[in-house]
Design an enzyme around this catalytic site. Structure first.
Site, PDB file in Angstrom:
ATOM      1  N   GLY A   2       0.823  -1.215   0.000  1.00 34.29           N
ATOM      2  CA  GLY A   2       0.000   0.000   0.000  1.00 34.29           C
ATOM      3  C   GLY A   2       0.847   1.250   0.000  1.00 34.29           C
ATOM      4  O   GLY A   2       0.606   2.191   0.764  1.00 34.29           O
ATOM      5  N   TYR A  16     -13.281  -2.677  10.695  1.00 33.37           N
ATOM      6  CA  TYR A  16     -11.918  -2.140  10.662  1.00 33.37           C
ATOM      7  C   TYR A  16     -11.229  -2.336  12.024  1.00 33.37           C
ATOM      8  O   TYR A  16     -10.077  -2.785  12.102  1.00 33.37           O
ATOM      9  CB  TYR A  16     -11.993  -0.651  10.311  1.00 33.37           C
ATOM     10  N   LYS A  39      -7.897  -4.539  12.890  1.00 35.21           N
ATOM     11  CA  LYS A  39      -6.704  -3.900  13.456  1.00 35.21           C
ATOM     12  C   LYS A  39      -6.362  -4.491  14.824  1.00 35.21           C
ATOM     13  O   LYS A  39      -5.191  -4.670  15.155  1.00 35.21           O
ATOM     14  CB  LYS A  39      -6.914  -2.387  13.551  1.00 35.21           C
TER      15      LYS A  39
END
Lengths: 78, 247
Positions: free
Chosen positions: B12, B154, B158
């Site tokens: 990324g 999310y 994480k």
């Protein structure tokens, strides 16, 4: 070219830091040669490289002694 | 040059935090393979690296696709060598209240943000085990520590990273490989620029340092964790969040 047995024993000595005389056919990597679980993973990696083959996880789990490693290589090579 | 001779894979890397990490590691002397999801993104990484005088390449990688990972690692291995540093940065958001969340929103976030670190770590570990050294840094988030409404997917991914990192740190510590996380707070990137002004104001009120972070400030934390100076740190999560959450 050295025999399969010699090549396997050499890898076991190198990977596990074992004494050559302790690497007998019936020696268990974990019980006799002091390998931990990650050592056995690395041993299989080294066998794969030495014999240019891929050892599936389900087969790798069954290779717990020096003789089993030799037998596996003999059965799956050539 | 602290990272001379090291080979870093940063996922990324075309924008935001990942781009800053790739450039920082290159500035420290590492050869950097930066990945993007598109050809244009990959080309941009290559250009940014060479413009900054760094060594490395940009390449296309879909972290949710094992075949893509295998192909990327084969190319990196051939052009730079096997990575000694892995920075799992690629991530996506699909925010929604849980009661409205679609299966696809849940699954894609878990796949891209969490399953990817399982795949990439596994793929890079073989060479690290052989080399008896390696550094893995996973870019988590303050949200994984504090939770955040609208981000259950999310936050779960994480937080999952933290448990993954601690477990892997235990597994491979004896081989000189460290595994750590960096947990950014609100960083000034495209991801946070999407917020409206009222949301931004409310956020700033909760940050003792009173500003958003810069991507370079995350990159500096990563550069530290992969440097020789951090050789005795493993299984740790380094928060870089201006004080908005203190563990």
């Amino acid at each position: 070219m050295s025999s399969v047995e010699e090549r396997v024993r050499k890898i076991v000595v190198e990977q596990l830091g074992a004494k050559e005389e302790d690497v007998t056919p019936e020696a268990s990597f974990v019980d006799d040669l002091g390998a931990d679980s990650l050592d056995t993973v690395e041993l299989v990696m080294a066998l794969e490289e030495e014999f240019e083959t891929e050892i599936p996880d389900e087969d790798a789990e069954k290779i717990t002694t020096v003789q089993q490693a030799i037998d596996y290589v003999n059965a799956h090579l050539g | 040059m602290l990272l001379e001779g090291e080979i870093a894979l940063v996922t990324g890397a075309s924008r935001g935090i990942g781009r800053a990490i790739a450039l920082e590691l290159a500035a420290q002397g590492a050869a950097v393979a930066g990945t993007a999801t598109t050809e244009a993104g990959a080309a941009g990484i290559g250009e940014a690296l060479s413009a900054a005088g760094g060594r490395g390449l940009g390449l296309v990688l879909d972290v949710a696709d094992q075949a893509s990972i295998d192909a990327a690692l084969a190319r990196i291995g051939a052009e730079l060598g096997a990575p000694t540093i892995l920075v799992n940065n690629a991530g996506i958001t699909r925010d929604n209240l849980l009661m409205r969340m679609k299966d696809e929103e849940w699954a894609s976030v878990i796949e891209t943000n969490l399953t990817s670190i399982y795949r990439l770590s596994k793929a890079c570990l073989r060479a690290m085990l052989k080399a008896r050294k390696g550094r893995i840094v996973n870019i988590a988030s303050v949200v994984g520590l504090s939770g955040n409404g609208g981000q259950a997917n999310y936050a779960a991914a994480k937080a999952g990273m933290l448990g993954f990192s601690k477990s892997l740190a235990r597994e491979v510590g004896s081989r000189g490989i460290t595994v750590n996380c960096v947990a950014p707070g609100f960083i000034d990137t495209d991801m946070t620029r999407a917020l409206g002004e009222p949301e931004r104001e409310a956020l700033l009120a909760g940050i003792p340092l009173g500003r958003l972070g810069r991507a370079e400030e995350i990159a500096a934390a990563v550069a530290f964790l992969v440097s020789p100076a951090a050789g005795y740190i493993t299984g740790e999560t380094l928060s870089v969040n201006g004080g908005m959450h203190m563990a």
